[in-house]
Design a protein around this motif. Sequence first.
Motif, PDB file in Angstrom:
ATOM      1  N   ALA A  73       0.838  -1.207   0.000  1.00 15.39           N
ATOM      2  CA  ALA A  73       0.000   0.000   0.000  1.00 15.39           C
ATOM      3  C   ALA A  73       0.872   1.255   0.000  1.00 15.39           C
ATOM      4  CB  ALA A  73      -0.913  -0.008   1.222  1.00 15.39           C
ATOM      5  N   LEU A  74       2.032   1.174   0.653  1.00 20.17           N
ATOM      6  CA  LEU A  74       2.937   2.324   0.720  1.00 20.17           C
ATOM      7  C   LEU A  74       3.587   2.555  -0.632  1.00 20.17           C
ATOM      8  CD1 LEU A  74       4.568   1.303   4.096  1.00 20.17           C
ATOM      9  CD2 LEU A  74       2.920   3.161   3.759  1.00 20.17           C
ATOM     10  N   GLU A  75       4.037   1.433  -1.242  1.00 21.46           N
ATOM     11  CA  GLU A  75       4.683   1.541  -2.554  1.00 21.46           C
ATOM     12  C   GLU A  75       3.682   2.090  -3.575  1.00 21.46           C
ATOM     13  OE1 GLU A  75       5.793  -1.989  -4.699  1.00 21.46           O
ATOM     14  OE2 GLU A  75       7.664  -1.100  -5.387  1.00 21.46           O
ATOM     15  N   ALA A  76       2.401   1.747  -3.394  1.00 17.14           N
ATOM     16  CA  ALA A  76       1.361   2.226  -4.317  1.00 17.14           C
ATOM     17  C   ALA A  76       1.013   3.692  -4.074  1.00 17.14           C
ATOM     18  CB  ALA A  76       0.110   1.353  -4.185  1.00 17.14           C
ATOM     19  N   GLY A  77       1.575   4.303  -3.016  1.00 14.77           N
ATOM     20  CA  GLY A  77       1.392   5.744  -2.824  1.00 14.77           C
ATOM     21  C   GLY A  77       0.218   6.130  -1.935  1.00 14.77           C
ATOM     22  N   LEU A  78      -0.239   5.224  -1.092  1.00 18.09           N
ATOM     23  CA  LEU A  78      -1.383   5.543  -0.233  1.00 18.09           C
ATOM     24  C   LEU A  78      -1.079   6.724   0.691  1.00 18.09           C
ATOM     25  CD1 LEU A  78      -4.204   4.949   0.856  1.00 18.09           C
ATOM     26  CD2 LEU A  78      -3.205   3.213   2.368  1.00 18.09           C
ATOM     27  N   ALA A  79       0.123   6.731   1.282  1.00 20.16           N
ATOM     28  CA  ALA A  79       0.467   7.826   2.208  1.00 20.16           C
ATOM     29  C   ALA A  79       0.514   9.166   1.478  1.00 20.16           C
ATOM     30  CB  ALA A  79       1.808   7.538   2.889  1.00 20.16           C
ATOM     31  N   ASP A  80       0.999   9.160   0.244  1.00 19.08           N
ATOM     32  CA  ASP A  80       1.072  10.412  -0.535  1.00 19.08           C
ATOM     33  C   ASP A  80      -0.328  10.979  -0.767  1.00 19.08           C
ATOM     34  OD1 ASP A  80       4.108  10.173  -1.896  1.00 19.08           O
ATOM     35  OD2 ASP A  80       3.174   8.288  -1.355  1.00 19.08           O
ATOM     36  N   ARG A  81      -1.238  10.089  -1.149  1.00 17.91           N
ATOM     37  CA  ARG A  81      -2.604  10.543  -1.425  1.00 17.91           C
ATOM     38  C   ARG A  81      -3.266  11.095  -0.161  1.00 17.91           C
ATOM     39  NH1 ARG A  81      -5.340   7.930  -5.573  1.00 17.91           N
ATOM     40  NH2 ARG A  81      -7.173   8.990  -4.765  1.00 17.91           N
ATOM     41  N   LEU A  82      -3.037  10.424   0.958  1.00 16.56           N
ATOM     42  CA  LEU A  82      -3.653  10.882   2.210  1.00 16.56           C
ATOM     43  C   LEU A  82      -3.035  12.203   2.663  1.00 16.56           C
ATOM     44  CD1 LEU A  82      -3.830   7.410   3.985  1.00 16.56           C
ATOM     45  CD2 LEU A  82      -5.785   8.751   3.168  1.00 16.56           C
ATOM     46  N   GLU A  83      -1.726  12.329   2.458  1.00 15.30           N
ATOM     47  CA  GLU A  83      -1.040  13.566   2.834  1.00 15.30           C
ATOM     48  C   GLU A  83      -1.642  14.752   2.070  1.00 15.30           C
ATOM     49  OE1 GLU A  83       3.416  15.194   2.093  1.00 15.30           O
ATOM     50  OE2 GLU A  83       3.322  13.282   3.147  1.00 15.30           O
ATOM     51  N   ALA A  84      -1.900  14.542   0.780  1.00 18.65           N
ATOM     52  CA  ALA A  84      -2.480  15.617  -0.040  1.00 18.65           C
ATOM     53  C   ALA A  84      -3.854  16.033   0.480  1.00 18.65           C
ATOM     54  CB  ALA A  84      -2.574  15.159  -1.494  1.00 18.65           C
ATOM     55  N   LEU A  85      -4.548  15.092   1.127  1.00 18.16           N
ATOM     56  CA  LEU A  85      -5.884  15.393   1.671  1.00 18.16           C
ATOM     57  C   LEU A  85      -5.819  15.812   3.145  1.00 18.16           C
ATOM     58  CD1 LEU A  85      -7.721  12.344   0.073  1.00 18.16           C
ATOM     59  CD2 LEU A  85      -8.076  14.749  -0.522  1.00 18.16           C
ATOM     60  N   GLU A  86      -4.596  15.911   3.664  1.00 20.50           N
ATOM     61  CA  GLU A  86      -4.367  16.255   5.069  1.00 20.50           C
ATOM     62  C   GLU A  86      -5.030  15.268   6.021  1.00 20.50           C
ATOM     63  OE1 GLU A  86      -5.058  20.392   5.766  1.00 20.50           O
ATOM     64  OE2 GLU A  86      -3.680  20.990   4.168  1.00 20.50           O
ATOM     65  N   ILE A  87      -4.973  13.986   5.644  1.00 22.41           N
ATOM     66  CA  ILE A  87      -5.416  12.926   6.556  1.00 22.41           C
ATOM     67  C   ILE A  87      -4.145  12.279   7.119  1.00 22.41           C
ATOM     68  CG2 ILE A  87      -6.624  10.717   6.751  1.00 22.41           C
ATOM     69  CD1 ILE A  87      -8.364  11.607   4.348  1.00 22.41           C
ATOM     70  N   ALA A  88      -4.042  12.242   8.462  1.00 19.27           N
ATOM     71  CA  ALA A  88      -2.818  11.720   9.084  1.00 19.27           C
ATOM     72  C   ALA A  88      -2.639  10.252   8.724  1.00 19.27           C
ATOM     73  CB  ALA A  88      -2.895  11.888  10.604  1.00 19.27           C
ATOM     74  N   CYS A  89      -1.410   9.908   8.330  1.00 18.55           N
ATOM     75  CA  CYS A  89      -1.135   8.534   7.894  1.00 18.55           C
ATOM     76  C   CYS A  89       0.083   7.997   8.622  1.00 18.55           C
ATOM     77  CB  CYS A  89      -0.901   8.506   6.386  1.00 18.55           C
ATOM     78  SG  CYS A  89      -0.485   6.868   5.775  1.00 18.55           S
ATOM     79  N   PHE A  90      -0.082   6.851   9.278  1.00 22.92           N
ATOM     80  CA  PHE A  90       1.050   6.149   9.874  1.00 22.92           C
ATOM     81  C   PHE A  90       1.593   5.212   8.801  1.00 22.92           C
ATOM     82  CE2 PHE A  90       3.042   2.586  12.016  1.00 22.92           C
ATOM     83  CZ  PHE A  90       3.878   3.237  12.903  1.00 22.92           C
ATOM     84  N   GLY A  91       2.695   5.619   8.198  1.00 25.73           N
ATOM     85  CA  GLY A  91       3.281   4.886   7.076  1.00 25.73           C
ATOM     86  C   GLY A  91       3.878   5.911   6.145  1.00 25.73           C
ATOM     87  N   PRO A  92       5.075   5.646   5.614  1.00 21.40           N
ATOM     88  CA  PRO A  92       5.788   6.648   4.816  1.00 21.40           C
ATOM     89  C   PRO A  92       5.255   6.818   3.399  1.00 21.40           C
ATOM     90  CG  PRO A  92       7.061   4.643   4.945  1.00 21.40           C
ATOM     91  CD  PRO A  92       5.866   4.433   5.828  1.00 21.40           C
ATOM     92  N   THR A  93       5.610   7.943   2.787  1.00 19.84           N
ATOM     93  CA  THR A  93       5.312   8.184   1.376  1.00 19.84           C
ATOM     94  C   THR A  93       6.082   7.171   0.519  1.00 19.84           C
ATOM     95  OG1 THR A  93       7.206   9.646   1.208  1.00 19.84           O
ATOM     96  CG2 THR A  93       5.093  10.688   1.755  1.00 19.84           C
ATOM     97  N   ALA A  94       5.648   7.055  -0.734  1.00 23.16           N
ATOM     98  CA  ALA A  94       6.310   6.102  -1.635  1.00 23.16           C
ATOM     99  C   ALA A  94       7.801   6.395  -1.746  1.00 23.16           C
ATOM    100  CB  ALA A  94       5.645   6.136  -3.006  1.00 23.16           C
ATOM    101  N   GLN A  95       8.138   7.686  -1.739  1.00 24.53           N
ATOM    102  CA  GLN A  95       9.553   8.046  -1.869  1.00 24.53           C
ATOM    103  C   GLN A  95      10.354   7.583  -0.651  1.00 24.53           C
ATOM    104  OE1 GLN A  95      10.305  12.209  -2.358  1.00 24.53           O
ATOM    105  NE2 GLN A  95      12.166  11.819  -3.523  1.00 24.53           N
ATOM    106  N   ALA A  96       9.821   7.821   0.561  1.00 29.43           N
ATOM    107  CA  ALA A  96      10.522   7.386   1.775  1.00 29.43           C
ATOM    108  C   ALA A  96      10.494   5.874   1.905  1.00 29.43           C
ATOM    109  CB  ALA A  96       9.897   8.056   3.006  1.00 29.43           C
TER     110      ALA A  96
END
Length: 423
Positions: A73-96
């Motif tokens: 889910a992280l590699e697929a960019g879930l954290a990035d999408r949530l970050e853009a919506l300002e929803i707190a995500c425990f799990g790094p962005t795809a880049q990290a």
Amino acid sequence: MNILLVGSGGREHALAWKIAQSDLVVRLVAAPGNPGVAALCETRDIKATDVDGLVALAQEIEADLVVVGPEVALEAGLADRLEALEIACFGPTAQAARLESSKAFSKDFAVRNGLPTAAHGTFENAAEAKAFLDRFSTPYVIKADGLAAGKGVVIAETRAEAEAAIDDMLGGRFGQAGARVVIEEFMVGEEASLFALADGKTAVLFGVAQDHKRAFDGDQGPNTGGMGTYSPAPVLTDALVERARRELIAPTVAGLAAEGAPYRGVLYAGLMLTEQGPKLVEYNARFGDPECQVLMLRLDSDIVPYLLCAATGQLAELDPPEWRNDAAICVVLAADGYPDAPKTGSTIKGADQDFGEHVVVFHAGTKQDPDGTLRAAGGRVLNVCARGATLQEARDRAYAAIARIDWPEGFHRADIGWRALKG
Ligand code: AMP
Ligand code: GLY
């Protein structure tokens, strides 16, 4: 708080079990979860790779926090999408998360930041890769660059085997994940898992464990996702943990922040305890499975503030987590044929009986028929976990519980914990 938990394994059942104990939780929803998770909270049938579906669900339940279990889910960019919506995500962005999803990135990152690890080279060309083998002697370590479900590492006992592995990987056996190979020095020592939470700038140690990767007793048979764990791991002394924090964890969190990819979530360092000190085998961007299970059994503190503060950059405001002063063990029950060709569909009886206060059974690959019959639906199927004043006591309790589960088509290792108990 409303929390969305992503994933469906024993790791996520353990996380759901611990999160559900928090007074801070108003609503916990898991996607997709499994029958064990469904007994604890609401579940929705959305896969961990369905980023659109998960984002929509987080919005629908007005999630204050999304906790991501698996790396896919992280590699697929879930954290990035949530970050853009300002929803707190425990799990790094795809880049990290490239710390896990690209071995070439993580090895180069280690070199740039002076982290102790095996010497290595990265290659797209088979002839160059083979020539690089001259630097080392047997056994050779050959790795596919990308995520290969734990099968992308070959420890070759001969030069011919090493060259065949290079041809195999670059020849497309792992698709894009094998477009590059990493060749590295073989490190000698005992392996252990160290966990830390990070919030982009601060890191907090979050427990240690030891896994058993091979399928069969005596560390024989093929590599697996892990057949059993225990915590604490006596071999990883406080002094070694502190050294690993200083030499690995702290510079990793600082290095990623400096490179513009601040890391939020759990950093799982696979360590080799060599004569020269702890060295990095690999980083994972998630909790270990089944390491998470024993950590959750031993964690005394409410986990929710740690998950939330890691997601929101506020870890420095919390006291270090508190751990029970006991031992925990997890024994994996796997379907016959695991890891190569697990036989699914068989009936399991007695998994959800009351085993007493010291034993918890987490579900991994299970499914339940409408009439309640529990069936095997994956390779690793159940995680029988126990606590005890000592590891021996925890282990005796776990194996006593296993004897009460009726599943002839499953197997488990009978020697989980042998390293810590051998002395
Ligand atoms: P990895 O997927 O990178 O964790 O590798 C899987 C397993 O291969 C590790 O858990 C180690 O047992 C072994 N391994 C990987 N890299 C090395 C190395 N450089 N030296 C010795 N063993 C290694
Ligand atoms: N148990 C090893 C892992 O989660 O990668």
